[in-house]
Scaffold this active site. Sequence first.
Site, mmCIF file in Angstrom:
data_model
loop_
_atom_site.group_PDB
_atom_site.id
_atom_site.type_symbol
_atom_site.label_atom_id
_atom_site.label_comp_id
_atom_site.label_asym_id
_atom_site.label_seq_id
_atom_site.Cartn_x
_atom_site.Cartn_y
_atom_site.Cartn_z
ATOM 1 N N ARG A 1 -0.989 2.499 -11.252
ATOM 2 C CA ARG A 1 -0.001 1.721 -10.511
ATOM 3 C C ARG A 1 1.377 2.277 -10.848
ATOM 4 O O ARG A 1 1.692 2.510 -12.019
ATOM 5 C CB ARG A 1 -0.058 0.239 -10.883
ATOM 6 C CG ARG A 1 -1.352 -0.441 -10.488
ATOM 7 C CD ARG A 1 -1.540 -0.487 -8.970
ATOM 8 N NE ARG A 1 -2.804 -1.135 -8.618
ATOM 9 C CZ ARG A 1 -3.939 -0.486 -8.427
ATOM 10 N NH1 ARG A 1 -3.964 0.845 -8.574
ATOM 11 N NH2 ARG A 1 -5.033 -1.130 -8.093
ATOM 12 N N HIS B 1 0.824 -1.206 0.000
ATOM 13 C CA HIS B 1 0.000 0.000 0.000
ATOM 14 C C HIS B 1 0.865 1.267 0.000
ATOM 15 O O HIS B 1 1.956 1.288 0.579
ATOM 16 C CB HIS B 1 -0.902 0.036 1.235
ATOM 17 C CG HIS B 1 -2.102 -0.845 1.151
ATOM 18 N ND1 HIS B 1 -2.972 -0.832 0.079
ATOM 19 C CD2 HIS B 1 -2.607 -1.762 2.031
ATOM 20 C CE1 HIS B 1 -3.956 -1.695 0.294
ATOM 21 N NE2 HIS B 1 -3.750 -2.280 1.464
ATOM 22 N N CYS C 1 -0.187 1.477 -5.556
ATOM 23 C CA CYS C 1 -1.221 2.377 -6.088
ATOM 24 C C CYS C 1 -0.699 3.810 -6.082
ATOM 25 O O CYS C 1 -0.023 4.233 -5.136
ATOM 26 C CB CYS C 1 -2.487 2.293 -5.242
ATOM 27 S SG CYS C 1 -3.251 0.668 -5.202
#
Length: 248
Positions: free
Chosen positions: A227, A149, A218
């Site tokens: 991405r 993340h 992300c």
Amino acid sequence: MWWSSDRAHQEQEQAISQIERKWDQVPDSGTSSGKPPVNATESPSDQNSPGATQVPSEPPPGTTQGPEPPRTTPVPGFSAPGQMSRQRPGTRVQGGEALGILHIPRLGARWRVPIFEGISRARVLNRGFVGHYPSARPGEVGNFAIAAHSITHGAPFANLNRLRPGDRIHVETSTTWFTYETVSGPYLTSPRNVSVVAPIPRHSGFKAPGRYITLTTCWPPITSAKRMIFWGHLVDTHPRFPNTPRPQ
């Protein structure tokens, strides 16, 4: 948001502590605590051993080559091209399979995050871990592809955009330090573009089989519409023993 990140940071440190304890309390066969193994690489007679992993041969002389091959010291779990490589199974901790610990000096002198098998949000990414796509394992021929993340849940890759060509990326496993060097990125693409994690990743600049790493997250953190990708290739390996410092 802050609660999820705080909880994820706790899980990261707990996982790392458990991983290191398990690694260091079970010495490799043929070794004594803190001493190098007698036989560091597998012999051809081990090729049919359970758990052995086939490492494809390098392209023959005269064919197009990828980046310069790494300077390797024979280490357990990493064999010469064309031989068999037997890496330990992942370490079972916190209900998952931990492959190792990721160190990126560019992101901080003490920055480190555990790497777990799979990219499940619930079991891996949302716990603040780095997830491993179904791909090559550290040091193997192919593409060791990982994700994490960039916002919330510990956000391990919040500052991944700081990476620069030449930056070192270290993957610590139970037996080995694998050092990769960043070659290209950042590259922004659609979340559906799976070619960036292929064995020879598209858009990376690599043209032939090699030992590659791909980091994905992300981007931008708020919208996560794209991405962001970085690629690197293996440049060095070192044996890992208890309390050995991270390579420079």
